[in-house]
Design a protein around this motif. Sequence first.
Motif, PDB file in Angstrom:
ATOM      1  N   GLY A 135       0.896  -1.171  -0.080  1.00 54.31           N
ATOM      2  CA  GLY A 135       0.081   0.076   0.082  1.00 54.31           C
ATOM      3  C   GLY A 135       0.968   1.409   0.200  1.00 54.31           C
ATOM      4  N   SER A 136       1.875   1.289   0.553  1.00 52.70           N
ATOM      5  CA  SER A 136       3.042   2.461   0.487  1.00 52.70           C
ATOM      6  C   SER A 136       3.301   2.871  -0.712  1.00 52.70           C
ATOM      7  N   ALA A 137       3.326   2.255  -1.739  1.00 55.25           N
ATOM      8  CA  ALA A 137       3.750   2.600  -3.175  1.00 55.25           C
ATOM      9  C   ALA A 137       2.376   3.243  -3.685  1.00 55.25           C
ATOM     10  N   VAL A 138       1.369   3.318  -3.121  1.00 58.03           N
ATOM     11  CA  VAL A 138       0.246   4.235  -3.624  1.00 58.03           C
ATOM     12  C   VAL A 138       0.307   5.189  -2.674  1.00 58.03           C
ATOM     13  N   LEU A 139       0.235   5.088  -1.246  1.00 61.38           N
ATOM     14  CA  LEU A 139      -0.095   6.060  -0.599  1.00 61.38           C
ATOM     15  C   LEU A 139       0.861   7.267  -0.310  1.00 61.38           C
ATOM     16  N   ILE A 140       2.165   6.707  -0.259  1.00 58.30           N
ATOM     17  CA  ILE A 140       3.085   7.858  -0.180  1.00 58.30           C
ATOM     18  C   ILE A 140       3.043   8.913  -1.251  1.00 58.30           C
ATOM     19  N   PRO A 141       3.014   8.533  -2.543  1.00 51.59           N
ATOM     20  CA  PRO A 141       2.718   9.551  -3.586  1.00 51.59           C
ATOM     21  C   PRO A 141       1.272  10.623  -3.427  1.00 51.59           C
ATOM     22  N   THR A 142       0.285   9.883  -2.755  1.00 42.32           N
ATOM     23  CA  THR A 142      -1.049  10.578  -2.992  1.00 42.32           C
ATOM     24  C   THR A 142      -1.518  11.066  -1.670  1.00 42.32           C
ATOM     25  N   VAL A 143      -1.309  10.705  -0.636  1.00 40.86           N
ATOM     26  CA  VAL A 143      -1.610  11.195   0.703  1.00 40.86           C
ATOM     27  C   VAL A 143      -1.096  12.403   1.022  1.00 40.86           C
ATOM     28  N   LYS A 144      -1.902  13.456   1.478  1.00 40.06           N
ATOM     29  CA  LYS A 144      -1.233  14.699   1.907  1.00 40.06           C
ATOM     30  C   LYS A 144       0.163  14.745   2.687  1.00 40.06           C
ATOM     31  N   ARG A 145       0.126  13.831   3.695  1.00 35.35           N
ATOM     32  CA  ARG A 145       1.202  13.898   4.521  1.00 35.35           C
ATOM     33  C   ARG A 145       1.320  12.259   4.894  1.00 35.35           C
ATOM     34  N   ALA A 146       2.876  11.797   4.403  1.00 37.15           N
ATOM     35  CA  ALA A 146       3.105  10.779   5.011  1.00 37.15           C
ATOM     36  C   ALA A 146       4.051  10.546   6.002  1.00 37.15           C
ATOM     37  N   ILE A 147       3.534  10.139   7.130  1.00 35.11           N
ATOM     38  CA  ILE A 147       4.591  10.192   8.376  1.00 35.11           C
ATOM     39  C   ILE A 147       5.183   8.790   8.499  1.00 35.11           C
ATOM     40  N   LEU A 148       6.665   8.836   8.269  1.00 35.99           N
ATOM     41  CA  LEU A 148       6.954   7.416   8.074  1.00 35.99           C
ATOM     42  C   LEU A 148       7.756   7.201   9.697  1.00 35.99           C
ATOM     43  N   TRP A 149       7.909   5.906   9.986  1.00 39.92           N
ATOM     44  CA  TRP A 149       8.646   5.559  11.219  1.00 39.92           C
ATOM     45  C   TRP A 149       9.633   4.366  11.084  1.00 39.92           C
ATOM     46  N   THR A 167       9.314   3.733  -3.730  1.00 37.82           N
ATOM     47  CA  THR A 167       8.362   4.696  -3.587  1.00 37.82           C
ATOM     48  C   THR A 167       8.679   6.029  -3.355  1.00 37.82           C
ATOM     49  N   ARG A 168       8.253   7.194  -3.347  1.00 40.94           N
ATOM     50  CA  ARG A 168       8.548   8.457  -2.978  1.00 40.94           C
ATOM     51  C   ARG A 168       7.478   9.359  -3.161  1.00 40.94           C
ATOM     52  N   GLY A 169       7.484  10.566  -2.498  1.00 43.12           N
ATOM     53  CA  GLY A 169       6.413  11.614  -2.490  1.00 43.12           C
ATOM     54  C   GLY A 169       6.157  12.255  -1.241  1.00 43.12           C
ATOM     55  N   ASN A 170       5.289  12.121  -0.742  1.00 39.00           N
ATOM     56  CA  ASN A 170       4.634  13.402   0.112  1.00 39.00           C
ATOM     57  C   ASN A 170       5.248  13.018   1.560  1.00 39.00           C
ATOM     58  N   ILE A 171       6.277  12.811   1.793  1.00 32.04           N
ATOM     59  CA  ILE A 171       6.950  12.446   3.188  1.00 32.04           C
ATOM     60  C   ILE A 171       6.845  13.848   3.929  1.00 32.04           C
ATOM     61  N   ASP A 172       6.367  13.746   4.985  1.00 30.75           N
ATOM     62  CA  ASP A 172       6.362  14.702   5.996  1.00 30.75           C
ATOM     63  C   ASP A 172       7.434  14.735   7.161  1.00 30.75           C
ATOM     64  N   ARG A 173       7.334  13.578   7.759  1.00 30.96           N
ATOM     65  CA  ARG A 173       8.265  13.424   8.701  1.00 30.96           C
ATOM     66  C   ARG A 173       8.884  11.916   8.664  1.00 30.96           C
ATOM     67  N   ILE A 174      10.148  11.730   9.296  1.00 31.51           N
ATOM     68  CA  ILE A 174      10.451  10.219   9.724  1.00 31.51           C
ATOM     69  C   ILE A 174      10.736  10.237  11.098  1.00 31.51           C
ATOM     70  N   VAL A 175      10.121   9.377  11.897  1.00 26.77           N
ATOM     71  CA  VAL A 175      10.448   9.234  13.160  1.00 26.77           C
ATOM     72  C   VAL A 175      11.219   8.285  13.459  1.00 26.77           C
ATOM     73  N   THR A 176      12.446   8.259  14.298  1.00 31.94           N
ATOM     74  CA  THR A 176      13.348   7.310  14.548  1.00 31.94           C
ATOM     75  C   THR A 176      13.753   7.357  15.771  1.00 31.94           C
ATOM     76  N   PRO A 177      14.343   6.300  16.420  1.00 27.39           N
ATOM     77  CA  PRO A 177      14.738   6.433  17.669  1.00 27.39           C
ATOM     78  C   PRO A 177      15.791   7.373  18.079  1.00 27.39           C
ATOM     79  N   LEU A 178      16.543   8.185  17.334  1.00 24.35           N
ATOM     80  CA  LEU A 178      17.381   9.057  17.569  1.00 24.35           C
ATOM     81  C   LEU A 178      17.143  10.601  17.262  1.00 24.35           C
ATOM     82  N   CYS A 179      15.947  10.522  16.389  1.00 22.46           N
ATOM     83  CA  CYS A 179      15.709  12.038  15.897  1.00 22.46           C
ATOM     84  C   CYS A 179      14.157  11.935  14.993  1.00 22.46           C
ATOM     85  N   VAL A 180      13.821  13.057  14.596  1.00 19.42           N
ATOM     86  CA  VAL A 180      12.917  13.335  13.514  1.00 19.42           C
ATOM     87  C   VAL A 180      13.289  14.268  12.449  1.00 19.42           C
TER      88      VAL A 180
END
Length: 244
Positions: A135-149, A167-180
């Motif tokens: 699903g991410s291949a469709v959603l990341i390019p089309t959703v307004k904000r993709a929040i990844l973790w 995939t690539r697209g509307n990435i807003d944030r990536i949340v990790t154990p070290l940073c955002v």
Amino acid sequence: MVRENDYRICDLMVCVMARLICDGDTIFHGVSSHMPMIAVLLAKQMQARHAVHLNIPGGVDPAPVHLKKETSAGAELLEKSCAYFPLQEVFDLSMRGGLDVAFLSGIQFDRSGNVNASVIGDYHRPKVRMPGGAGSAVLIPTVKRAILWRTKHDKRTFVEKVDFVTTRGNIDRIVTPLCVFRYEAGCLELDTVHPGVSCEALQEQTGFPLDFSAVRRTPPPTQEELKRLRQIDPKDYRNLEFIK
């Protein structure tokens, strides 16, 4: 004031994801997504009471009595839901511009915002073949904000260039154990660095150069957030990805 040793990284990551949800947002999370699922439930008790929670089983705004360890896409997400919205409709909603936030993940990320969930190594002769975009291949390019973790942050995960662009697209944030990370002007940039993480240690674990000139610290969980987290998730499923 909550001290650093009063919470764990799973608590912080869930709180960070919850804070990124705005009141009135329509949000979707997938399978194997305990942390985002709990983040959505937390946000709806905090600042985003009018957010709309969508999920794989199709329950709209469920109020599950008991979460399950095995999945974040179980029948409990139909409990006390106000409507039924099947999965295929979520993809249509996103492509129509009606999905505000999708919580998704991947295996590799690069500084240009590409996401790899397909292979490690050459695509035709990979070292490891992974599930793929689903699903991410469709959603990341089309959703307004993709929040990844991602619960792993190292140089094999955050690379200069991914082995394959799933995939690539509307990435807003990536949340990790070290940073955002935030995605800005075609590049991943540091948004906040978690308490107790040094700039040197963060750079050592990241496979591309980081700009620390305007770095901020991630605010720790509040007492109210921690209280509600324990009520929502008394069996501590938010920590599952850290004990595998």
